[in-house]
Scaffold this active site. Structure first.
Site, PDB file in Angstrom:
ATOM      1  N   HIS A 162       2.045   1.848  -3.402  1.00 23.35           N
ATOM      2  CA  HIS A 162       0.981   2.470  -4.214  1.00 23.35           C
ATOM      3  C   HIS A 162       0.903   3.978  -3.945  1.00 23.35           C
ATOM      4  O   HIS A 162       0.721   4.773  -4.863  1.00 23.35           O
ATOM      5  CB  HIS A 162      -0.379   1.813  -3.916  1.00 23.35           C
ATOM      6  CG  HIS A 162      -0.596   0.525  -4.649  1.00 23.35           C
ATOM      7  ND1 HIS A 162      -0.714   0.485  -6.020  1.00 23.35           N
ATOM      8  CD2 HIS A 162      -0.706  -0.749  -4.221  1.00 23.35           C
ATOM      9  CE1 HIS A 162      -0.892  -0.771  -6.390  1.00 23.35           C
ATOM     10  NE2 HIS A 162      -0.877  -1.544  -5.327  1.00 23.35           N
ATOM     11  N   THR A 214       0.839  -1.208   0.000  1.00 21.01           N
ATOM     12  CA  THR A 214       0.000   0.000   0.000  1.00 21.01           C
ATOM     13  C   THR A 214       0.871   1.253   0.000  1.00 21.01           C
ATOM     14  O   THR A 214       0.568   2.227  -0.694  1.00 21.01           O
ATOM     15  CB  THR A 214      -0.923  -0.011   1.248  1.00 21.01           C
ATOM     16  OG1 THR A 214      -1.716  -1.190   1.202  1.00 21.01           O
ATOM     17  CG2 THR A 214      -1.826   1.198   1.277  1.00 21.01           C
TER      18      THR A 214
END
Ligand SMILES: [Zn+2]
Ligand SMILES: [Zn+2]
Length: 339
Positions: free
Chosen positions: A42, A39
């Site tokens: 990202h 994450t």
């Protein structure tokens, strides 16, 4: 205290991040280590700029020690080792009213929607803290959060010792799903194309198959007496995994979606019909998954230390993310956040 601020456009700056005194019901932690998660990558790539308030300290996998306690906090004291379950649910949406706080419609994921743990000091509600054993290694404790993600997937998949399991994708979460399935006594096959990760899978005593080189559905059928796997975990979040998963499951088998699909991916629903497959998505975790993960890590039920590829000072955050983006041979990178 220092902090690493995401500045947008794949840039971090490391600078002063003053500690915030805890309000009533809050605790201020000294952060020991922060783990780099998919994450976070990202966010670095700019995929989540609509949620992050730039410049912002990110990071949600951590371990630390209680440094200061706000009013009305009775179950934590200064010096306690602790870990944050980095979710704050709204408490009033339909998911929350049903008790499903991890899928709250307005969820605040700390380190994404609000400041995170890549800093020396972090102030959070005591309600989302979990106690750690005093003798736990705080480096290992930084992998409890991803271990809880995997524990939630294993629980949702209802894995038992009788099951044959295929895990598609051996990043940190896929690896932990495979290892936790093995702890349950299941027979586990891992699908992975990266040689570094495949080697690690084999070092953990699991079977690794490269679906680009071998006929994975035939292999799984062969190993299961022609039936197919009881449970397939999709942990890549990519189209080839979605295309493959239905081909591996037995009649009335279960498919658990763990990977984050940023784009819609084609799924063979004809196969789902023919074999009466069951699908289950899993997202994040519930408190009980941390209560499963903490003793698992503390007792070193699997060699978690071998999942930690490197431990680096927070100042090296920029090069660490650049290396991960380039596809360097990393499993879990830890950043040392404290002094
Ligand atoms: Zn994470
Ligand atoms: Zn809610």
């Amino acid at each position: 205290m220092k902090g690493a601020f995401y500045q947008g456009n794949k840039r971090f700056s490391v600078g002063d991040s003053p500690p915030r005194p805890p309000k009533a019901g809050e605790v201020r932690l000294d952060i020991a280590y922060g783990g780099v998660c998919g994450t976070d990558v990202h966010i670095y790539m700019g995929h989540m700029d609509h949620r992050v308030k730039i410049p912002q300290v990110i990071g949600h996998e951590m371990s630390g020690t209680v440094a200061e306690v706000g009013k009305n906090v009775t179950d934590f004291k200064v010096g306690d080792k602790a870990i944050v379950r980095p979710l704050i649910a709204c408490g009033s949406c339909p998911a929350c009213r049903a008790g499903h706080y991890n899928v709250c419609h307005h969820i605040n994921v700390l380190g994404v929607d609000t400041p995170g743990c890549f800093q020396g000091s972090w102030t959070v509600p005591a309600a989302i803290l979990h106690h750690l054993p005093d003798d736990i290694d705080l480096k290992l404790a930084a992998v409890i959060e991803p271990t809880a993600v995997a524990a939630h997937a294993i629980r949702a998949g209802e894995v038992t010792a009788k099951d044959s399991v295929v895990v598609i994708g051996a990043g940190p979460i896929g690896m932990l799903v495979a290892l936790e399935a093995k702890l349950k006594g299941a027979r586990v096959i891992v699908s992975e194309i990266n040689p570094f990760r495949s080697l690690l899978v084999k070092e953990f005593g699991l079977e690794a198959v490269n679906p680009q080189k071998a006929d994975l559905p035939a292999y799984v059928a062969d190993k299961t007496g022609g039936a197919g796997a009881d449970i397939v975990f999709e942990v890549t979040g990519l189209a080839p995994g979605a295309a493959m998963m239905t081909r591996l499951a037995r009649t009335r088998g279960r498919i658990v979606i763990v990977g984050i699909f940023a784009e819609p991916a084609p799924v063979d629903l004809g196969r789902a019909f023919l074999r009466e497959l069951r699908f289950r998505g899993v997202r994040l975790y519930e408190p009980q998954d941390f209560e499963t993960a903490i003793p698992m890590v503390a007792s070193r039920a699997v060699p978690f230390d071998r999942l930690i590829s490197d431990v680096r000072p927070l100042e090296r955050i920029q090069e660490t993310f650049a290396e991960i983006e380039r596809g360097a041979n990393f499993m879990k990178a830890l950043l040392k956040c404290g002094d």
